[in-house]
Design a protein around this motif. Structure first.
Motif, PDB file in Angstrom:
ATOM      1  N   PHE A 138       0.808  -1.217   0.000  1.00  8.71           N
ATOM      2  CA  PHE A 138       0.000   0.000   0.000  1.00  8.71           C
ATOM      3  C   PHE A 138       0.843   1.269   0.000  1.00  8.71           C
ATOM      4  N   TYR A 139       2.160   1.151   0.242  1.00  8.21           N
ATOM      5  CA  TYR A 139       3.013   2.339   0.212  1.00  8.21           C
ATOM      6  C   TYR A 139       3.250   2.822  -1.219  1.00  8.21           C
ATOM      7  N   GLY A 140       3.202   1.923  -2.180  1.00  5.62           N
ATOM      8  CA  GLY A 140       3.369   2.313  -3.574  1.00  5.62           C
ATOM      9  C   GLY A 140       4.826   2.350  -4.012  1.00  5.62           C
ATOM     10  N   LYS A 141       5.008   2.281  -5.321  1.00  9.73           N
ATOM     11  CA  LYS A 141       6.352   2.237  -5.888  1.00  9.73           C
ATOM     12  C   LYS A 141       7.087   3.564  -5.731  1.00  9.73           C
ATOM     13  N   SER A 142       6.338   4.677  -5.696  1.00  7.86           N
ATOM     14  CA  SER A 142       6.974   5.985  -5.574  1.00  7.86           C
ATOM     15  C   SER A 142       7.744   6.120  -4.264  1.00  7.86           C
ATOM     16  N   ILE A 143       7.258   5.457  -3.219  1.00  8.40           N
ATOM     17  CA  ILE A 143       7.973   5.495  -1.936  1.00  8.40           C
ATOM     18  C   ILE A 143       9.337   4.825  -2.073  1.00  8.40           C
ATOM     19  N   LEU A 144       9.376   3.704  -2.783  1.00 11.33           N
ATOM     20  CA  LEU A 144      10.664   3.036  -3.002  1.00 11.33           C
ATOM     21  C   LEU A 144      11.630   3.936  -3.756  1.00 11.33           C
ATOM     22  N   GLN A 145      11.113   4.664  -4.749  1.00  8.42           N
ATOM     23  CA  GLN A 145      11.963   5.558  -5.523  1.00  8.42           C
ATOM     24  C   GLN A 145      12.495   6.700  -4.659  1.00  8.42           C
ATOM     25  N   LEU A 146      11.646   7.226  -3.790  1.00  9.60           N
ATOM     26  CA  LEU A 146      12.095   8.282  -2.876  1.00  9.60           C
ATOM     27  C   LEU A 146      13.124   7.761  -1.886  1.00  9.60           C
ATOM     28  N   ILE A 147      12.920   6.538  -1.426  1.00  7.45           N
ATOM     29  CA  ILE A 147      13.884   5.928  -0.501  1.00  7.45           C
ATOM     30  C   ILE A 147      15.244   5.798  -1.166  1.00  7.45           C
ATOM     31  N   GLU A 148      15.267   5.328  -2.424  1.00  8.11           N
ATOM     32  CA  GLU A 148      16.537   5.192  -3.140  1.00  8.11           C
ATOM     33  C   GLU A 148      17.197   6.554  -3.326  1.00  8.11           C
ATOM     34  N   LYS A 149      16.381   7.583  -3.595  1.00  7.33           N
ATOM     35  CA  LYS A 149      16.926   8.931  -3.738  1.00  7.33           C
ATOM     36  C   LYS A 149      17.528   9.422  -2.439  1.00  7.33           C
ATOM     37  N   ALA A 150      16.853   9.162  -1.331  1.00  8.16           N
ATOM     38  CA  ALA A 150      17.363   9.592  -0.026  1.00  8.16           C
ATOM     39  C   ALA A 150      18.667   8.874   0.312  1.00  8.16           C
ATOM     40  N   ILE A 151      18.762   7.609  -0.052  1.00  8.75           N
ATOM     41  CA  ILE A 151      19.981   6.838   0.230  1.00  8.75           C
ATOM     42  C   ILE A 151      21.170   7.421  -0.528  1.00  8.75           C
ATOM     43  N   GLU A 152      20.918   7.924  -1.751  1.00  8.39           N
ATOM     44  CA  GLU A 152      22.001   8.465  -2.579  1.00  8.39           C
ATOM     45  C   GLU A 152      22.525   9.807  -2.062  1.00  8.39           C
ATOM     46  N   LEU A 153      21.674  10.554  -1.343  1.00  8.11           N
ATOM     47  CA  LEU A 153      22.089  11.878  -0.859  1.00  8.11           C
ATOM     48  C   LEU A 153      23.142  11.765   0.235  1.00  8.11           C
ATOM     49  N   GLU A 154      24.018  12.747   0.266  1.00 11.27           N
ATOM     50  CA  GLU A 154      25.017  12.788   1.324  1.00 11.27           C
ATOM     51  C   GLU A 154      24.356  13.229   2.629  1.00 11.27           C
ATOM     52  N   ALA A 155      24.972  12.845   3.731  1.00  9.92           N
ATOM     53  CA  ALA A 155      24.418  13.188   5.042  1.00  9.92           C
ATOM     54  C   ALA A 155      24.316  14.696   5.193  1.00  9.92           C
ATOM     55  N   GLY A 156      23.188  15.149   5.725  1.00 11.96           N
ATOM     56  CA  GLY A 156      22.979  16.586   5.906  1.00 11.96           C
ATOM     57  C   GLY A 156      21.507  16.898   6.073  1.00 11.96           C
ATOM     58  N   ASP A 157      21.200  18.197   6.108  1.00 17.53           N
ATOM     59  CA  ASP A 157      19.815  18.626   6.332  1.00 17.53           C
ATOM     60  C   ASP A 157      18.892  18.193   5.206  1.00 17.53           C
ATOM     61  N   GLU A 158      19.373  18.234   3.953  1.00 17.02           N
ATOM     62  CA  GLU A 158      18.535  17.856   2.818  1.00 17.02           C
ATOM     63  C   GLU A 158      18.129  16.388   2.906  1.00 17.02           C
TER      64      GLU A 158
END
Length: 217
Positions: free
Chosen positions: A107-127
């Protein structure tokens, strides 16, 4: 009386027997130039009989493919498009890959997985922290809509950690209300309310002064 079951089988019934007979007649024409002219006329006729095809992309190409099918893949004419082979048309489409989200998390949907992968790629910080908390907020909304029940933040945090394969972790936060993004949003909202109230103060004073003057009269 001749029944349809006794007639030649239609390769594409949606075009009807008249067009099928025209195609068979075209195959019998010995002159190549005359055969080409007849094929073009049949294509125009097919387009008139099926105007809905004109709304589709490359509908002319589709009509020529249908002409070749009607001719049972045996028609010697000069086509503006390469004729498909019978094997190509009968080839089954490739099996579609299903989204990874299955079972308890679908029920979370595929878009959540895509956002999770994007967050994992970001460097540590406020963003990165802000994006993780946005993901958690959206997960909470999706959970409540699908399950029609309230979910606690710690459940969302566990699901986020599992979906990210332990690469995103909010379990150190007590609740989303105590996260940085929630605090920032509420601070901005309160500041906007204060600014709105301040803008309205002069108008309120004028209104009160006018009422006071009218009462004195």
């Amino acid at each position: 009386m001749e029944y349809n079951t006794q007639k030649t089988q239609l390769n594409m019934p949606e075009y009807g027997r008249i067009i099928q007979q025209l195609v068979e007649r075209c195959k019998e024409v010995s002159d190549k130039e005359e055969r080409n002219e007849m094929a073009m006329a049949i294509i125009d006729f097919m387009g008139q009989r099926n105007p809905q095809l004109r709304d589709e992309e490359n509908y002319k190409h589709k009509l020529w493919d249908h002409l070749f099918i009607l001719a049972n893949y045996d028609l010697d004419v000069d086509s503006p498009y390469p004729f498909p082979t019978q094997e190509q048309l009968q080839e089954k489409p490739k099996r579609m890959e299903y989204p990874k989200l299955q079972g308890d998390f679908k029920f979370y949907g595929k878009s959540i997985l895509q956002l999770i992968e994007k967050a994992i790629e970001l460097e540590a910080g406020d963003e990165k922290e802000a994006l993780i908390e946005v993901i958690a907020n959206n997960m909470k909304k999706s959970y409540n809509v699908y399950n029609k029940e309230h979910v606690t933040d710690d459940v969302i945090f566990r699901h986020l950690k599992e979906l990210s394969e332990n690469r995103l972790d909010l379990t150190s936060i007590e609740s989303l209300e105590k996260s940085k993004i929630y605090y920032a949003n509420n601070t901005n909202r309160n500041n906007n309310n204060k600014n709105t109230n301040n803008k309205n103060q002069p108008a309120k004073r004028r209104f009160n002064n006018n009422n006071h003057k009218n009462n004195r009269r």
